[in-house]
Design a protein around this motif. Sequence first.
Motif, PDB file in Angstrom:
ATOM      1  N   ALA A  41       0.831  -1.210   0.000  1.00 11.76           N
ATOM      2  CA  ALA A  41       0.000   0.000   0.000  1.00 11.76           C
ATOM      3  C   ALA A  41       0.864   1.258   0.000  1.00 11.76           C
ATOM      4  N   GLU A  42       1.946   1.251   0.793  1.00 11.37           N
ATOM      5  CA  GLU A  42       2.842   2.411   0.819  1.00 11.37           C
ATOM      6  C   GLU A  42       3.527   2.600  -0.533  1.00 11.37           C
ATOM      7  N   GLU A  44       2.453   1.624  -3.442  1.00 14.43           N
ATOM      8  CA  GLU A  44       1.451   2.086  -4.402  1.00 14.43           C
ATOM      9  C   GLU A  44       1.248   3.602  -4.266  1.00 14.43           C
ATOM     10  N   SER A  45       1.198   4.095  -3.035  1.00 12.39           N
ATOM     11  CA  SER A  45       1.030   5.536  -2.792  1.00 12.39           C
ATOM     12  C   SER A  45       2.233   6.329  -3.292  1.00 12.39           C
ATOM     13  N   ILE A  46       3.432   5.802  -3.051  1.00 12.07           N
ATOM     14  CA  ILE A  46       4.646   6.481  -3.511  1.00 12.07           C
ATOM     15  C   ILE A  46       4.665   6.543  -5.033  1.00 12.07           C
ATOM     16  N   CYS A  47       4.363   5.429  -5.691  1.00 15.01           N
ATOM     17  CA  CYS A  47       4.318   5.430  -7.160  1.00 15.01           C
ATOM     18  C   CYS A  47       3.276   6.424  -7.660  1.00 15.01           C
ATOM     19  N   SER A  48       2.135   6.443  -7.019  1.00 16.31           N
ATOM     20  CA  SER A  48       1.066   7.363  -7.408  1.00 16.31           C
ATOM     21  C   SER A  48       1.530   8.815  -7.316  1.00 16.31           C
ATOM     22  N   ALA A  49       2.318   9.135  -6.303  1.00 18.59           N
ATOM     23  CA  ALA A  49       2.835  10.493  -6.150  1.00 18.59           C
ATOM     24  C   ALA A  49       3.735  10.881  -7.321  1.00 18.59           C
ATOM     25  N   GLN A  79      -0.311  -5.815  -8.837  1.00 17.91           N
ATOM     26  CA  GLN A  79      -1.420  -5.669  -7.897  1.00 17.91           C
ATOM     27  C   GLN A  79      -1.588  -6.919  -7.049  1.00 17.91           C
ATOM     28  N   CYS A 112       8.433   1.380  -9.679  1.00 17.20           N
ATOM     29  CA  CYS A 112       7.317   2.126 -10.270  1.00 17.20           C
ATOM     30  C   CYS A 112       7.508   2.149 -11.784  1.00 17.20           C
TER      31      CYS A 112
END
Length: 124
Positions: A41-42, A44-49, A79, A112
């Motif tokens: 989850a972390e 995924e959030s970092i990649c999203s940023a 995923q 990422c």
Amino acid sequence: MSFFSILLCLGVYICAKGCEIGWIRLHTKCYMFSHTTASWAEAESICSAFHSILAEPKSTEESKFLISHSENEGRLSSQPNEHTSANCVILWKAFHGLWADEPCGKHYNFICETLHQPDGDVIG
């Protein structure tokens, strides 16, 4: 500047052309290899940023590329698969780029990916 330095600079430029600084290009994608660990989850959030997603290799060539550029044994990728109690997948260098199921809360380095942005030519 030595001939070797020129070749090294040129190689870095060619590899990263169309990708952000620190990202590596293969065909139509750019990849960022983390130097820190995170849960799925972390990560995924970092990649999203970075306006990207966790890497999702679609071919053997892509998996081999990711593994060859990985310094660490495992890399979080793709995923959660939701088929076992270990619902997240990781690329294992020791298994030649094959997938392994791991719990999503475990911390691993991650990759990422994003589509590379071709340089636009200015006409006129």
